[in-house]
Design a protein around this motif. Sequence first.
Motif, PDB file in Angstrom:
ATOM      1  N   LEU A  48       0.835  -1.205   0.000  1.00 42.20           N
ATOM      2  CA  LEU A  48       0.000   0.000   0.000  1.00 42.20           C
ATOM      3  C   LEU A  48       0.865   1.250   0.000  1.00 42.20           C
ATOM      4  CD1 LEU A  48      -2.685  -1.012   2.644  1.00 42.20           C
ATOM      5  CD2 LEU A  48      -3.183  -0.373   0.269  1.00 42.20           C
ATOM      6  N   LYS A  49       0.451   2.254  -0.741  1.00 43.37           N
ATOM      7  CA  LYS A  49       1.111   3.565  -0.669  1.00 43.37           C
ATOM      8  C   LYS A  49       0.547   4.313   0.534  1.00 43.37           C
ATOM      9  CE  LYS A  49       1.836   3.677  -5.646  1.00 43.37           C
ATOM     10  NZ  LYS A  49       1.463   4.300  -6.936  1.00 43.37           N
ATOM     11  N   ASN A  50       1.436   4.935   1.273  1.00 41.56           N
ATOM     12  CA  ASN A  50       1.042   5.462   2.569  1.00 41.56           C
ATOM     13  C   ASN A  50       0.084   6.651   2.477  1.00 41.56           C
ATOM     14  OD1 ASN A  50       1.395   4.919   5.403  1.00 41.56           O
ATOM     15  ND2 ASN A  50       2.377   6.917   5.560  1.00 41.56           N
ATOM     16  N   ASP A  51      -0.033   7.274   1.302  1.00 38.52           N
ATOM     17  CA  ASP A  51      -0.980   8.384   1.201  1.00 38.52           C
ATOM     18  C   ASP A  51      -2.423   7.911   1.235  1.00 38.52           C
ATOM     19  OD1 ASP A  51      -1.002   7.211  -1.325  1.00 38.52           O
ATOM     20  OD2 ASP A  51      -1.004   9.113  -2.412  1.00 38.52           O
ATOM     21  N   LYS A  52      -2.638   6.593   1.139  1.00 35.53           N
ATOM     22  CA  LYS A  52      -3.985   6.036   1.237  1.00 35.53           C
ATOM     23  C   LYS A  52      -4.245   5.398   2.606  1.00 35.53           C
ATOM     24  CE  LYS A  52      -5.258   6.976  -3.012  1.00 35.53           C
ATOM     25  NZ  LYS A  52      -4.085   7.773  -3.441  1.00 35.53           N
ATOM     26  N   VAL A  53      -3.244   5.424   3.486  1.00 34.82           N
ATOM     27  CA  VAL A  53      -3.347   4.793   4.806  1.00 34.82           C
ATOM     28  C   VAL A  53      -3.670   5.856   5.844  1.00 34.82           C
ATOM     29  CG1 VAL A  53      -2.092   3.531   6.595  1.00 34.82           C
ATOM     30  CG2 VAL A  53      -1.737   2.958   4.180  1.00 34.82           C
ATOM     31  N   PHE A  54      -4.679   5.596   6.679  1.00 31.66           N
ATOM     32  CA  PHE A  54      -5.033   6.520   7.762  1.00 31.66           C
ATOM     33  C   PHE A  54      -4.221   6.211   9.015  1.00 31.66           C
ATOM     34  CE2 PHE A  54      -8.132   7.651  11.277  1.00 31.66           C
ATOM     35  CZ  PHE A  54      -7.760   8.982  11.303  1.00 31.66           C
ATOM     36  N   LEU A  55      -4.341   5.011   9.555  1.00 31.51           N
ATOM     37  CA  LEU A  55      -3.567   4.605  10.725  1.00 31.51           C
ATOM     38  C   LEU A  55      -2.637   3.475  10.305  1.00 31.51           C
ATOM     39  CD1 LEU A  55      -6.316   4.573  13.516  1.00 31.51           C
ATOM     40  CD2 LEU A  55      -4.760   6.434  12.857  1.00 31.51           C
ATOM     41  N   ASP A  56      -1.345   3.743  10.320  1.00 31.62           N
ATOM     42  CA  ASP A  56      -0.371   2.759   9.870  1.00 31.62           C
ATOM     43  C   ASP A  56       0.057   1.897  11.048  1.00 31.62           C
ATOM     44  OD1 ASP A  56       1.428   1.250   8.550  1.00 31.62           O
ATOM     45  OD2 ASP A  56       2.701   2.907   7.870  1.00 31.62           O
ATOM     46  N   MET A  57      -0.605   0.754  11.207  1.00 31.58           N
ATOM     47  CA  MET A  57      -0.306  -0.193  12.274  1.00 31.58           C
ATOM     48  C   MET A  57       0.403  -1.429  11.722  1.00 31.58           C
ATOM     49  SD  MET A  57      -3.771   0.055  14.595  1.00 31.58           S
ATOM     50  CE  MET A  57      -4.140   1.561  15.531  1.00 31.58           C
ATOM     51  N   LEU A  58       1.113  -1.246  10.603  1.00 32.20           N
ATOM     52  CA  LEU A  58       1.838  -2.350   9.991  1.00 32.20           C
ATOM     53  C   LEU A  58       2.913  -2.884  10.933  1.00 32.20           C
ATOM     54  CD1 LEU A  58       2.195  -3.846   7.155  1.00 32.20           C
ATOM     55  CD2 LEU A  58       4.153  -2.318   6.853  1.00 32.20           C
ATOM     56  N   THR A  59       3.667  -1.979  11.561  1.00 32.89           N
ATOM     57  CA  THR A  59       4.800  -2.389  12.375  1.00 32.89           C
ATOM     58  C   THR A  59       5.164  -1.270  13.337  1.00 32.89           C
ATOM     59  OG1 THR A  59       7.102  -3.158  12.281  1.00 32.89           O
ATOM     60  CG2 THR A  59       6.448  -1.494  10.673  1.00 32.89           C
ATOM     61  N   ASP A  60       6.004  -1.625  14.318  1.00 31.08           N
ATOM     62  CA  ASP A  60       6.616  -0.609  15.165  1.00 31.08           C
ATOM     63  C   ASP A  60       8.078  -0.427  14.778  1.00 31.08           C
ATOM     64  OD1 ASP A  60       7.695  -2.985  16.064  1.00 31.08           O
ATOM     65  OD2 ASP A  60       7.723  -2.389  18.163  1.00 31.08           O
ATOM     66  N   SER A  61       8.511  -1.044  13.702  1.00 31.71           N
ATOM     67  CA  SER A  61       9.909  -1.028  13.307  1.00 31.71           C
ATOM     68  C   SER A  61      10.263   0.277  12.608  1.00 31.71           C
ATOM     69  CB  SER A  61      10.202  -2.214  12.376  1.00 31.71           C
ATOM     70  OG  SER A  61      11.557  -2.250  12.033  1.00 31.71           O
ATOM     71  N   GLY A  62      11.062   1.100  13.285  1.00 34.18           N
ATOM     72  CA  GLY A  62      11.515   2.352  12.697  1.00 34.18           C
ATOM     73  C   GLY A  62      10.494   3.461  12.690  1.00 34.18           C
ATOM     74  N   VAL A  63       9.333   3.245  13.311  1.00 30.40           N
ATOM     75  CA  VAL A  63       8.281   4.256  13.273  1.00 30.40           C
ATOM     76  C   VAL A  63       7.833   4.688  14.672  1.00 30.40           C
ATOM     77  CG1 VAL A  63       7.435   3.636  10.992  1.00 30.40           C
ATOM     78  CG2 VAL A  63       6.540   2.441  12.977  1.00 30.40           C
ATOM     79  N   ASN A  64       8.557   4.242  15.717  1.00 35.06           N
ATOM     80  CA  ASN A  64       8.275   4.763  17.051  1.00 35.06           C
ATOM     81  C   ASN A  64       8.638   6.242  17.089  1.00 35.06           C
ATOM     82  OD1 ASN A  64       7.608   2.282  18.728  1.00 35.06           O
ATOM     83  ND2 ASN A  64       9.542   1.645  17.810  1.00 35.06           N
ATOM     84  N   ALA A  65       7.920   7.011  17.889  1.00 35.32           N
ATOM     85  CA  ALA A  65       8.233   8.425  18.017  1.00 35.32           C
ATOM     86  C   ALA A  65       9.559   8.600  18.745  1.00 35.32           C
ATOM     87  CB  ALA A  65       7.121   9.145  18.783  1.00 35.32           C
ATOM     88  N   MET A  66      10.383   9.512  18.247  1.00 33.26           N
ATOM     89  CA  MET A  66      11.649   9.813  18.902  1.00 33.26           C
ATOM     90  C   MET A  66      11.433  10.922  19.927  1.00 33.26           C
ATOM     91  SD  MET A  66      14.268   9.653  15.670  1.00 33.26           S
ATOM     92  CE  MET A  66      15.740   9.582  16.670  1.00 33.26           C
ATOM     93  N   SER A  67      12.297  10.964  20.921  1.00 35.36           N
ATOM     94  CA  SER A  67      12.173  11.973  21.976  1.00 35.36           C
ATOM     95  C   SER A  67      12.936  13.244  21.603  1.00 35.36           C
ATOM     96  CB  SER A  67      12.720  11.423  23.296  1.00 35.36           C
ATOM     97  OG  SER A  67      14.136  11.358  23.259  1.00 35.36           O
ATOM     98  N   ASP A  68      12.663  14.304  22.343  1.00 39.99           N
ATOM     99  CA  ASP A  68      13.389  15.550  22.138  1.00 39.99           C
ATOM    100  C   ASP A  68      14.881  15.363  22.400  1.00 39.99           C
ATOM    101  OD1 ASP A  68      12.950  15.097  24.853  1.00 39.99           O
ATOM    102  OD2 ASP A  68      12.316  17.144  25.315  1.00 39.99           O
ATOM    103  N   ARG A  69      15.217  14.521  23.370  1.00 41.34           N
ATOM    104  CA  ARG A  69      16.616  14.273  23.696  1.00 41.34           C
ATOM    105  C   ARG A  69      17.314  13.508  22.573  1.00 41.34           C
ATOM    106  NH1 ARG A  69      17.347  10.822  27.655  1.00 41.34           N
ATOM    107  NH2 ARG A  69      19.488  11.535  28.017  1.00 41.34           N
TER     108      ARG A  69
END
Length: 482
Positions: A48-69
Amino acid sequence: MDGQVKFFGGAAFPLEMHKVRIVQKLTLVSVEERVAAIREAGSNTFLLKNDKVFLDMLTDSGVNAMSDRQLAAMMTADDSYAGSMSFERLRTVTQDIFGKPFLLPVHQGRAAENILASALVGKGGVVPMNYHFTTTRAHIERNGGSVVELFLPEALNLDSTDPFKGNMDTAALDALLKREAGNVPFVRMEAGTNLIGGQPWSLENLERTSEICRRHGAPLVLDASLLADNLYFIKTREAAQRGATIREITRRIADLCDIVYFSARKLGCARGGAILTADRALFERMQPLIPLFEGFLTYGGMSVREIEAMAVGLEETMDFDMIRHGPEFISFMADELDARGVPVVKPAGGLGCHLNARAFLPHVPQNRYTAGALAAAVFIAGGVRGMERGTLSEERNEDGSERLADAELLRLALPRRVFTMSQVKYAVDRIHWLFENRNLVGGLEWTEEPKILRFFSGRLKAVGDWQDRLAAKFREDFGDSL
């Protein structure tokens, strides 16, 4: 327990221990556009192209939110090809947390698996593990070895409330190591068994496993990619560890293992990976392969900015408030679905909320890819992209027959600190609607089937017109709504 929050009104839901400071716009397209998109993707959510995806729950790999630190640390990176001080800072952090002086950097977790298998696995080698992962098994088999899974019966009982379904069958391990003496390059434990619902093991079980391995002279290797979730479950479910800190539990785990490897795309919320050991002989067997496959020994195929982010992310993983977010959101989502009768894996594990596809779609046989069909249907129902973890994720037997998976799961990953509570509730609502209309969903069949790791890039099509009929029912029930 650390910082448990109760609400005066009696409601029960996880409280975010962070605030959002940068946002990314999402788009929810119409159900007709979702049907067109899933067809274009060959009914494979990976395509799937991500512009058609609302909630991307495919994986947590590389898509976790990073912290300010983490973001701040990336600005201090030492961009040297060799001898980078960013690498030295990472080595200081990993040695402090895991107590292992030798560090081999790699660009991600499956790169670590390649190094391990290439260095240690030979023709006829047998690798016991608590459960396989797709890429792990592929690397071992590519090097002439085979995988033997030694899980307990509760592991495949998706309705069981056993808190540690990821435990190794230690009696079976002891017997195998006696039977295969000299033919076992290593024993692997996976933190949070990915393919059976992110189910953890207990520290007590790891202790027994380690004792058996050392008695037989077999190195114990830990895939720590999902260690953060496993740490949370050890602290909250294992009575003997409730008074221990996350850092103390982590060091105890590392001391029991000869090699620890991980994908920092999961552990540490960065993009890279590492192999850690205190065993010089094992280190020297693996070290020459890093420049061959990855890059120089002080960057291993990673950007030094990601190395800096990884160092901070690993430190932040020692914070209970940080690691609790994923499992508690997952548990909330699973409980909400369960209350509506939707079959989910119990108890909720790590990484994501897992739907039991065979119970959800009992009329769709495994050779029509039950979990894959459910993944396509969930996307049509709500623009939610999940990942099939079932027969589609397996590879065919040598004779061409299907290797039917032990479980047919749809994993809906909840990357840390990414989704809001309202988005989780939206996903629950659309999955509930789909469950009420589950008889409309049919199976899938291949149109393009790769031989290796087919679930990443293979293409399928719906058997019959069920995707159109599902979209028509959505429009009938929701009117002009998205």
